[in-house]
Design a protein around this motif. Sequence first.
Motif, PDB file in Angstrom:
ATOM      1  N   UNK A  78       0.813  -1.212   0.000  1.00 41.10           N
ATOM      2  CA  UNK A  78       0.000   0.000   0.000  1.00 41.10           C
ATOM      3  C   UNK A  78       0.845   1.260   0.000  1.00 41.10           C
ATOM      4  N   UNK A  79       2.082   1.105   0.413  1.00 38.71           N
ATOM      5  CA  UNK A  79       2.927   2.287   0.497  1.00 38.71           C
ATOM      6  C   UNK A  79       3.789   2.467  -0.741  1.00 38.71           C
ATOM      7  N   UNK A  80       3.589   1.610  -1.698  1.00 36.56           N
ATOM      8  CA  UNK A  80       4.348   1.764  -2.946  1.00 36.56           C
ATOM      9  C   UNK A  80       3.756   2.930  -3.713  1.00 36.56           C
ATOM     10  N   UNK A  81       4.632   3.878  -4.074  1.00 40.61           N
ATOM     11  CA  UNK A  81       4.134   5.053  -4.776  1.00 40.61           C
ATOM     12  C   UNK A  81       4.225   4.851  -6.273  1.00 40.61           C
ATOM     13  N   UNK A  82       3.240   5.400  -6.961  1.00 36.41           N
ATOM     14  CA  UNK A  82       3.343   5.339  -8.422  1.00 36.41           C
ATOM     15  C   UNK A  82       4.498   6.211  -8.900  1.00 36.41           C
ATOM     16  N   UNK A  83       4.910   5.930 -10.073  1.00 36.04           N
ATOM     17  CA  UNK A  83       6.032   6.659 -10.648  1.00 36.04           C
ATOM     18  C   UNK A  83       5.575   8.059 -11.054  1.00 36.04           C
ATOM     19  N   UNK A  84       6.386   9.085 -10.779  1.00 32.60           N
ATOM     20  CA  UNK A  84       6.004  10.410 -11.282  1.00 32.60           C
ATOM     21  C   UNK A  84       6.035  10.436 -12.812  1.00 32.60           C
ATOM     22  N   UNK A  85       5.331  11.377 -13.353  1.00 38.67           N
ATOM     23  CA  UNK A  85       5.277  11.499 -14.819  1.00 38.67           C
ATOM     24  C   UNK A  85       6.623  11.968 -15.358  1.00 38.67           C
ATOM     25  N   UNK A 128       8.600   3.466 -18.938  1.00 46.67           N
ATOM     26  CA  UNK A 128       8.462   3.129 -17.516  1.00 46.67           C
ATOM     27  C   UNK A 128       7.453   2.042 -17.248  1.00 46.67           C
ATOM     28  N   UNK A 129       6.922   1.440 -18.260  1.00 43.21           N
ATOM     29  CA  UNK A 129       5.831   0.507 -17.966  1.00 43.21           C
ATOM     30  C   UNK A 129       6.310  -0.749 -17.247  1.00 43.21           C
ATOM     31  N   UNK A 130       7.609  -0.988 -17.212  1.00 42.16           N
ATOM     32  CA  UNK A 130       8.073  -2.155 -16.477  1.00 42.16           C
ATOM     33  C   UNK A 130       8.404  -1.807 -15.022  1.00 42.16           C
ATOM     34  N   UNK A 131       8.115  -0.566 -14.618  1.00 44.65           N
ATOM     35  CA  UNK A 131       8.340  -0.199 -13.217  1.00 44.65           C
ATOM     36  C   UNK A 131       6.999  -0.197 -12.502  1.00 44.65           C
ATOM     37  N   UNK A 132       6.946  -0.980 -11.455  1.00 48.95           N
ATOM     38  CA  UNK A 132       5.709  -1.122 -10.713  1.00 48.95           C
ATOM     39  C   UNK A 132       5.469   0.109  -9.849  1.00 48.95           C
ATOM     40  N   UNK A 133       6.531   0.638  -9.283  1.00 51.98           N
ATOM     41  CA  UNK A 133       6.386   1.801  -8.435  1.00 51.98           C
ATOM     42  C   UNK A 133       7.659   2.046  -7.660  1.00 51.98           C
ATOM     43  N   UNK A 134       7.597   3.038  -6.786  1.00 56.55           N
ATOM     44  CA  UNK A 134       8.765   3.375  -5.989  1.00 56.55           C
ATOM     45  C   UNK A 134       8.449   3.149  -4.520  1.00 56.55           C
ATOM     46  N   UNK A 191       8.342  -4.615 -12.468  1.00 53.96           N
ATOM     47  CA  UNK A 191       7.327  -5.584 -12.891  1.00 53.96           C
ATOM     48  C   UNK A 191       8.011  -6.462 -13.929  1.00 53.96           C
ATOM     49  N   UNK A 192       8.578  -7.577 -13.461  1.00 50.61           N
ATOM     50  CA  UNK A 192       9.436  -8.333 -14.385  1.00 50.61           C
ATOM     51  C   UNK A 192       8.673  -8.945 -15.539  1.00 50.61           C
ATOM     52  N   UNK A 193       7.377  -9.135 -15.354  1.00 49.15           N
ATOM     53  CA  UNK A 193       6.622  -9.711 -16.473  1.00 49.15           C
ATOM     54  C   UNK A 193       6.668  -8.783 -17.683  1.00 49.15           C
ATOM     55  N   UNK A 194       6.625  -7.502 -17.391  1.00 45.44           N
ATOM     56  CA  UNK A 194       6.670  -6.550 -18.498  1.00 45.44           C
ATOM     57  C   UNK A 194       8.092  -6.290 -18.932  1.00 45.44           C
ATOM     58  N   UNK A 195       8.982  -6.390 -17.965  1.00 46.80           N
ATOM     59  CA  UNK A 195      10.378  -6.078 -18.237  1.00 46.80           C
ATOM     60  C   UNK A 195      10.940  -7.007 -19.296  1.00 46.80           C
ATOM     61  N   UNK A 196      10.694  -8.274 -19.094  1.00 47.68           N
ATOM     62  CA  UNK A 196      11.290  -9.233 -20.005  1.00 47.68           C
ATOM     63  C   UNK A 196      10.179  -9.996 -20.694  1.00 47.68           C
ATOM     64  N   UNK A 197       9.443  -9.266 -21.489  1.00 48.92           N
ATOM     65  CA  UNK A 197       8.396  -9.976 -22.199  1.00 48.92           C
ATOM     66  C   UNK A 197       9.005 -10.515 -23.479  1.00 48.92           C
TER      67      UNK A 197
END
Lengths: 692, 174
Positions: free
Chosen positions: B120-127, B134-140, B152-158
């Motif tokens: 819950x404390x994971x922040x979304x990535x700033x614009x 940045x779509x392979x980054x889940x958050x900060x 988000x490794x699923x997106x990272x190494x698709x």
Amino acid sequence: MSLDMDMQEIHAVFFEESAEGLDAMEAGLLGLSPGRDNDPEIINTIFRAAHSIKGGAATFGFLAISNFTHGVETLLDQVRSNERVVTDELIEVWLASVDAIRDMLACLQDNADIDPMAVADLQKQIDELLQGDSAKPEDDDVEEESEAATAGLWRIHFAPHEEVLKTGNEPSRIFRELKELGELTVVATLSSAVEFDALDPEHCHTAWDLELRGEVTQAAIEEAFDWVSGQCELTIEQVGGHSATPSAPSAAMPAAASAQMPAETKSEAKSAAPAAAKPASNGNSNKDSGSIRVSIDKIDSLLNLVGELVITQSMLARFGDGEGGANTQGLRDGLMVLERHTRELQESAMQIRMLPIGASFSRFKRLVRDISSKLGKKVELKLSGENTELDKTVLEKMSDPLVHLVRNSLDHGIEMPDVRKAAGKPETGTLHLSAYHEGGNIVIQVEDDGAGLNKERILAKAVERGLISASDQLTDDQIHNLIFQAGFSTADQVSDLSGRGVGMDVVRRNITDLGGRIDVQSKPGKGSTLKIRLPLTLAILDGQLVAVGNDVYIFSLLSIVETVLVFPSEVSGLVGKGSVYRLRDEYIPVIRLSDAFRLNNKLQPKTYLEREGELLVVVESDGKKMGLFVDELLDQQQVVIKSLEENYMPVQGLAGATILGDGNVALIIDVPSLVHNMDFNSGGNAEKSDAA
Amino acid sequence: MSSDNMANANVDLLHADTNQFLTFMLNGEEYGVEILRVQGIQGWDTVTPIPKAPEYVLGVMNLRGAIVPIIDLRKRFHMESIPFGPTTVIIVVKVENSDKSRTIGMVVDAVSEVYRLDENLVQPLPEFGGNISTDFIKGLSTVDEKMLILLDIDRLISIRDVEGEAAKLAAQAS
């Protein structure tokens, strides 16, 4: 609950046993001939199989199957007790029944509902056969009896829908028809009548209760209502005599089902059967690939080997721990034994995957029978080498191509009886399916004594399709092998069976995918032979290891024709792009393996034109040769093929990878794909064709 | 805020919203992947290069009998490559793509820590605008005042990506 699990397991056993029973039935039926002089043992075998399927189905509450099988069994029983003579019609019905039961079982296996209409036609046929000698109906046969004619009183409630008159049906006509069957009383009821104002003269608001007295079958009554089925509510029940209303689904179903499905019921029933068969066969193949039946011998030999391996291991341990240092001589001996055991273990583990081709062959008895009778040809099927064993995966993947080849032979190869007679050949053609070992390969051969391939037509077609030019000089074999080209079909008329031009190239592709190849030989008027060569197994390959730069690649030994030492002067450029080498009297395209794979070779680039001599591995696929330069030839060894696709993706030009003795990965070269897909015009960047 | 939350999170080990993350270093930045996806960590070993692979696919390697592709994360992120050193490791992860799951190795500079983080404390990535993919980054997330980039490794190494790259390379080559 665990009961469910148990039931599923028991069901699985039932399905498996039934499938075997059906195979036995089919095999037996194909051995029957019309007349009285059939081996009683065959009939008994068929009967026993049908009986256990019926029993099993009834036990598990698969009533549709047990009821249907009951009719089949009754017919068989009558033959068994010499009350009935085997006829062609009977064999047809039985064979169709085997298919129907197989379909129903497949439906159950897929947890799908059995469509009662799928077998309705067949059921009717069986009922009619049984009824034919209904003079002595079976006592225990409630189902059939309800169909049989009995004197009694039938009470019929007939309430047509409002629209019935608009479809041109006149209830009184039905009543007239019924009257012919027996003594009829008709009572009209007006319970659904409407107010006079709302009355539409074209609507029917009347319902009728009829009483019919006489020797009438339910089917006969239903027939009278055939035209209005789907447009009325109809109940038919027998009063007195046998109080039972039709108990079996066979009787209840047509009435109920036809109320929802109007006239097209029949045609639907017909189309439903093949439709049901399709998912069934898919389901089967999926399930089949999951498990395998292994003879106990194979398991025993495997266990023996494992036992010996354990002994070897303890022997090695003792030599290794020997007092005063390891016993090196003993260790060396032990390692040799270990090596032998490991190899044997590998072989016998592979044996588990091997299945005799016979099961696959015997399916063709049916296929040949069906197709030849459809085409009006006389064909005798000869089988040999049924015990030849083949990897299960290969076997499964070969079944479609084989069906295609057999169909082709029947359709195009073997001539009609009169043509054969005119050509001085016996009227009955022979189709010979055989399997045998040859070298490290398995050969499956489809041989017919038909007309052979028509060279002129193949040539004309190939020129027309632009596959060759008219001036090309081709050997007979080259011409014959043109039939494997994509989009090639010489059949003037596309028949139901073959000739769509999608066939042979697909067959060949399937076979090359399995690492095999297909050749055709043909003599005009004498027949043609299609020879399929397949590797013994898919999982292991006899490999030639080669070094390219720092990497090791593996060729299948089978694909290598030879290896030659080539001097730069022997390689000529071609249009400044590709290179060719003159191998005896043939020019073959050559390429560096590192170029073919666009490797960033860590070794300094040395072009083969500058070097003293280079190793050229000449490989062949489908008669096309090419040469690949490698840096070094290494060992030959058996390698286990591992998939690249599993964690990565398929790579063109690679058949997979393997793990070498040192734990490193070596890539296995897919020679057919290299030979066929490399675009030599682009020389070093030979993979141009990939992008396209 | 973070240290308090972290303390809580550490006490409440079975809390539904917390996940353990394995973090690793890449070019001085700290990245995290869900630890449940991690199959193992192993030292750098030689790989067998694969023909026609995108540049960041270094090759394949034998991982307990399976052929596993190895991906250089620095190259994947278009970072400058450095020579592999003693801390260079391969993190073997399981990635789920639409069709199936694959095992893949990622080469990173070094492994760092295992943290338990509250999702819950994971922040979304700033614009960032369109400049950074940045779509392979889940958050900060923040741990001990350090920023953690959750992947988000699923997106990272698709693999579709890999195939796309391969097609691009092939197109360039012709």
